[in-house]
Design an enzyme around this catalytic site. Sequence first.
Site, PDB file in Angstrom:
ATOM      1  N   VAL A 205     -59.328  29.513  63.726  1.00  0.00           N
ATOM      2  CA  VAL A 205     -59.931  29.423  65.059  1.00  0.00           C
ATOM      3  C   VAL A 205     -58.815  29.516  66.095  1.00  0.00           C
ATOM      4  O   VAL A 205     -57.840  28.779  66.027  1.00  0.00           O
ATOM      5  CB  VAL A 205     -60.787  28.137  65.195  1.00  0.00           C
ATOM      6  CG1 VAL A 205     -60.040  26.905  64.770  1.00  0.00           C
ATOM      7  CG2 VAL A 205     -61.301  27.949  66.613  1.00  0.00           C
ATOM      8  N   HIS A 206     -58.936  30.497  67.003  1.00  0.00           N
ATOM      9  CA  HIS A 206     -57.898  30.620  68.035  1.00  0.00           C
ATOM     10  C   HIS A 206     -58.402  31.203  69.351  1.00  0.00           C
ATOM     11  O   HIS A 206     -57.669  31.222  70.320  1.00  0.00           O
ATOM     12  CB  HIS A 206     -56.725  31.476  67.531  1.00  0.00           C
ATOM     13  CG  HIS A 206     -57.026  32.944  67.529  1.00  0.00           C
ATOM     14  ND1 HIS A 206     -57.731  33.555  66.527  1.00  0.00           N
ATOM     15  CD2 HIS A 206     -56.746  33.927  68.430  1.00  0.00           C
ATOM     16  CE1 HIS A 206     -57.860  34.844  66.787  1.00  0.00           C
ATOM     17  NE2 HIS A 206     -57.277  35.106  67.947  1.00  0.00           N
ATOM     18  N   ARG A 207     -59.630  31.690  69.402  1.00  0.00           N
ATOM     19  CA  ARG A 207     -60.121  32.314  70.648  1.00  0.00           C
ATOM     20  C   ARG A 207     -60.100  31.312  71.783  1.00  0.00           C
ATOM     21  O   ARG A 207     -60.505  30.151  71.602  1.00  0.00           O
ATOM     22  CB  ARG A 207     -61.570  32.775  70.479  1.00  0.00           C
ATOM     23  CG  ARG A 207     -61.743  33.844  69.503  1.00  0.00           C
ATOM     24  CD  ARG A 207     -61.793  35.209  70.173  1.00  0.00           C
ATOM     25  NE  ARG A 207     -61.394  36.186  69.198  1.00  0.00           N
ATOM     26  CZ  ARG A 207     -60.573  37.195  69.417  1.00  0.00           C
ATOM     27  NH1 ARG A 207     -60.051  37.371  70.610  1.00  0.00           N
ATOM     28  NH2 ARG A 207     -60.265  38.030  68.474  1.00  0.00           N
ATOM     29  N   ASP A 280     -63.141  32.901  63.988  1.00  0.00           N
ATOM     30  CA  ASP A 280     -63.450  33.597  65.245  1.00  0.00           C
ATOM     31  C   ASP A 280     -62.489  34.767  65.444  1.00  0.00           C
ATOM     32  O   ASP A 280     -62.433  35.359  66.512  1.00  0.00           O
ATOM     33  CB  ASP A 280     -63.424  32.634  66.442  1.00  0.00           C
ATOM     34  CG  ASP A 280     -62.048  32.015  66.684  1.00  0.00           C
ATOM     35  OD1 ASP A 280     -61.073  32.367  65.999  1.00  0.00           O
ATOM     36  OD2 ASP A 280     -61.959  31.156  67.584  1.00  0.00           O
TER      37      ASP A 280
END
Length: 364
Positions: A205-207, A280
């Site tokens: 997850v990094h968005r 994501d």
Amino acid sequence: MAEGLNLVRVVGARPQFMQAVALRRELLRRGHREILIHTGQHYDEAMSKVFFDDLGLDRPDVNLRVGSAGHGAQTGRMMQALEQYLLDNRCDGLVVDGDTNSTLAGALVAVKMHIPVVHVEAGLRSFDMRMPEEVNRIVTDQVADLLCSPTETAMGNIEREGLGSNAVRTGDLMYDCFLHFRDRARKAVLEEMNLEAGGYFLATVHRSENTDDPERLENILEALSCLPLPVILPVHPRVSERIRQFAKRADSVGALRLVEPIGYLEMLALEAGARCIFTDSGGVQREAFFWAVPSVILRETTEWCELIEGKWSVLAGWRRQSILDAYDCLDGRFDDVPTQVKDDIFGGGQAAKRIVAAMETLLS
Ligand code: UD1
Ligand code: UDP
């Protein structure tokens, strides 16, 4: 070709190193020269050097060492340094890919200097202008002289926007890269992490839309922590502090096991062995598909609609319950998930060849 082209390739963020290696091999094979400029957008060893090592990619010819900053400052610094480089050096065409600030900076500088711009991974749209990536890719497509679209959907978007005459459907360089490296996936990482193939989940997850909003990030982490198998989460540095707070500075909470970002060859091995992938990331959702591993996409939309239209992926958004429901829905279908990918959706491993051929036509 009588004389090779002098190309400049601008990269800066993790997935751009994979795309660069796939294209570079073909460019050099065809007798062209490529100057690799790293903007320095990603700079930690685990976000940059490890990929050059894993991929056998030559060190960048130039590193602008721009580092992290707000969008304006970061993009502006890149533009200033790139402009200076291009004033001092001959360039027949500048190649950017994807939708990062490095992409935008390269495209804007080149177009104003009347240097032809090639946009690899053109035409992707989420139709959500709050995403910085959507702004970057729309502007880059508008100024590009050659748009290389990875999928039919991306090509359709380009045509609807009236840019079709500059576009070629080439396929996806990430798939070329995957095909080249999949047999070198570092499987030993499973044993080192005490994992068995099929006995764990993988997550990333990094968005910004998921990680800048504490409510969203907490929902995602809570959902992951209640899954029925261990969940390996290599933590992107933009969220490491927040995730450590959620996990109360421990390395695990419930099913969730936090690890540092890992190299590409280890990541490929972890993806291949995962029962399901929660992500994501644009790159990771495609790689899940390439491995024929089902995935839950932690977003409301995806630019890679082909994955949803097949049976591989489910869009889950960020709410705890919708993530768990998406997993349950996919779990019921695990036996039906195709074990072979439809190779042609992403260009069958021919993207680099088609991109170079299109560049030769445009730039010679
Ligand atoms: C960027 C791209 C995103 C892409 C992602 C790939 C933009 C707007 N976003 O997001 O589209 O999916 O790369 O991973 O270009 N940081 C470090 N060390 C690093 C790099 C970053 O600590 O080596 C931290 C810094 O606190 C930085 C934050 O991560 O402020 C965000 O980094 P940045 O490059 O701005 O965006 P990404 O989230 O990585
Ligand atoms: N990746 C990796 N190690 C990690 C996380 C991701 O090697 O810890 C690789 C992944 O296999 C894929 C690429 O990085 O090839 C995707 O990058 P990221 O998710 O950062 O960006 P996006 O694709 O969303 O732009």
